[in-house]
Design an enzyme around this catalytic site. Structure first.
Site, PDB file in Angstrom:
ATOM      1  N   SER A  95       7.796  -8.385 -25.825  1.00 38.86           N
ATOM      2  CA  SER A  95       6.672  -7.490 -25.558  1.00 38.86           C
ATOM      3  C   SER A  95       6.965  -6.094 -26.102  1.00 38.86           C
ATOM      4  O   SER A  95       8.062  -5.810 -26.581  1.00 38.86           O
ATOM      5  CB  SER A  95       6.401  -7.434 -24.053  1.00 38.86           C
ATOM      6  OG  SER A  95       7.535  -6.906 -23.366  1.00 38.86           O
ATOM      7  N   TYR A  96       5.991  -5.198 -25.988  1.00 44.33           N
ATOM      8  CA  TYR A  96       6.136  -3.841 -26.506  1.00 44.33           C
ATOM      9  C   TYR A  96       7.356  -3.173 -25.859  1.00 44.33           C
ATOM     10  O   TYR A  96       7.446  -3.105 -24.630  1.00 44.33           O
ATOM     11  CB  TYR A  96       4.875  -3.034 -26.213  1.00 44.33           C
ATOM     12  CG  TYR A  96       4.853  -1.676 -26.865  1.00 44.33           C
ATOM     13  CD1 TYR A  96       4.886  -1.547 -28.248  1.00 44.33           C
ATOM     14  CD2 TYR A  96       4.796  -0.527 -26.094  1.00 44.33           C
ATOM     15  CE1 TYR A  96       4.860  -0.305 -28.855  1.00 44.33           C
ATOM     16  CE2 TYR A  96       4.769   0.735 -26.694  1.00 44.33           C
ATOM     17  CZ  TYR A  96       4.804   0.833 -28.072  1.00 44.33           C
ATOM     18  OH  TYR A  96       4.782   2.070 -28.668  1.00 44.33           O
TER      19      TYR A  96
END
Length: 357
Positions: free
Chosen positions: A112-113
């Site tokens: 994920s980010y």
């Protein structure tokens, strides 16, 4: 400023000699070290008198034993600062390289980010689907399968940026190499660990008395490793001790008087610097690595072979120059106040004419 302050503390440190009494007992093929309740004294004569008293009357009497459950907490969901600190401490990967690799993994769809201040998973987050993706791995797949059967129960942190969830794997892969593989594996193992259960143990404390001086020893029996089975970055070692009964006596194997010296604080490493920046509100998860690279590239600081930071001539000169002129430009509060004001402006709580809520 942080690097110079710690360096000066180390340089100004004057070691002091201390003395302490150490009692050991060997029984049931186990060696137990009993620690002095006074910890240490700085007067040689005082310690010598107490030591000779123990030698004249060396019989140890058990004052009491106590046993209590003990837990080692699983990690919180992963945010950027924690990723940077742990990569630096556990894998010796600096913050700039960590974020470069993490962003590449993100663009490839594997995690994920990676720039987030959040360490709480929303209740609506489908954790089971993420765990299920990892069940085929030969290293942690078995743990993921067991976790899936129990149901993931992540620890809840106390921070959220209301923009991005904690860092977690988004797709399984076994085809990475080098630092990409190491960072990805850390993210996966951290995620599985935080969704697992705390490690459990039973701690036993034994207190004894020798010639009026009190000593204590502790043992630990790990009853459930839980998250430790998938998270090798944490250590929790069992330590067995024999069974002691209250008011029983025994003859110590040895009673020694030992000396030592106080030690200065260690120089700052990158993980320490990131922690101080976070504590004082300097920078964000997105800029910590850049700030550190800036002071390195400008020769404000240098990095020694063990990874510790020392001030360069320019950095030392700047700080000492500011201090001699009575300016506190190297102190953390000025930068912290500036960044806090900027944040309040962004949030609409501060404007040119003053503040409003």
């Amino acid at each position: 400023g942080f690097v110079v302050e710690r360096y000066k503390q180390v340089q100004a440190f004057i070691p002091e000699t201390f003395f302490k009494i150490k009692v050991t007992h060997e029984a049931d093929n186990e060696k137990v070290d009993f620690n002095w309740k006074r910890l240490r004294v700085f007067n040689h004569t005082v310690c010598l008198i107490l030591y000779k008293m123990c030698l004249r009357n060396p019989t140890a009497r058990v004052l009491g034993t106590a046993s209590r459950p003990k837990s080692k907490w699983r990690p919180l969901p992963l945010d950027t600062v924690e990723l940077e600190k742990q990569a630096s401490r556990k894998m010796r990967i600096n913050a700039k390289e960590t974020m470069r690799v993490a962003e590449k993994l993100y663009t490839q769809g594997y995690i994920s980010y990676p720039r987030t201040e959040t360490n709480i998973f929303p209740d609506s987050f489908d954790l089971s689907a993420i765990v299920r993706d990892q069940t085929g791995d030969p290293n942690w797949g078995g743990f993921a399968t067991q976790l899936l059967a129990r149901g993931p129960t992540p620890r809840r942190g106390n921070k959220t940026d209301n923009a991005h969830p904690p860092i977690h794997p988004t797709k399984y892969t076994s085809g990475l190499q080098g630092n990409e593989k190491r960072i990805y594996e850390y993210v996966v193992r951290h995620f599985l660990a935080c969704c697992s259960q705390d490690a459990q143990g039973q701690e036993t404390t034994v207190e004894i008395e020798v010639a009026g001086e009190k000593f204590s020893a502790q043992g630990l029996m790990i009853t459930a490793r839980n998250y430790l089975d998938v998270f090798p970055y944490d250590r929790w070692s069992a330590k067995t001790i024999p069974v002691y009964h209250q008011n029983s006596t025994f003859q110590p194997t040895s009673i020694e008087m030992v000396d030592g010296e106080t030690t200065p604080p260690s120089l700052l490493h990158e993980a320490d610097l990131i922690a101080l920046m976070e504590k004082h509100g300097i920078g964000t998860d997105a800029t910590h690595a850049e700030h550190i690279e800036t002071i390195k590239s400008r020769n404000y600081v240098g990095v020694q072979g063990d990874g510790s930071f020392v001030p360069g001539e320019l950095g030392m000169g700047l700080v000492e120059g500011y201090d001699s002129m009575g300016y506190e430009l190297s102190k953390p509060m000025l930068r912290a106040e500036l960044e806090a004001d900027l944040k309040r402006i962004c949030e609409g709580h501060k404007h040119k004419g003053g503040e409003y809520t």
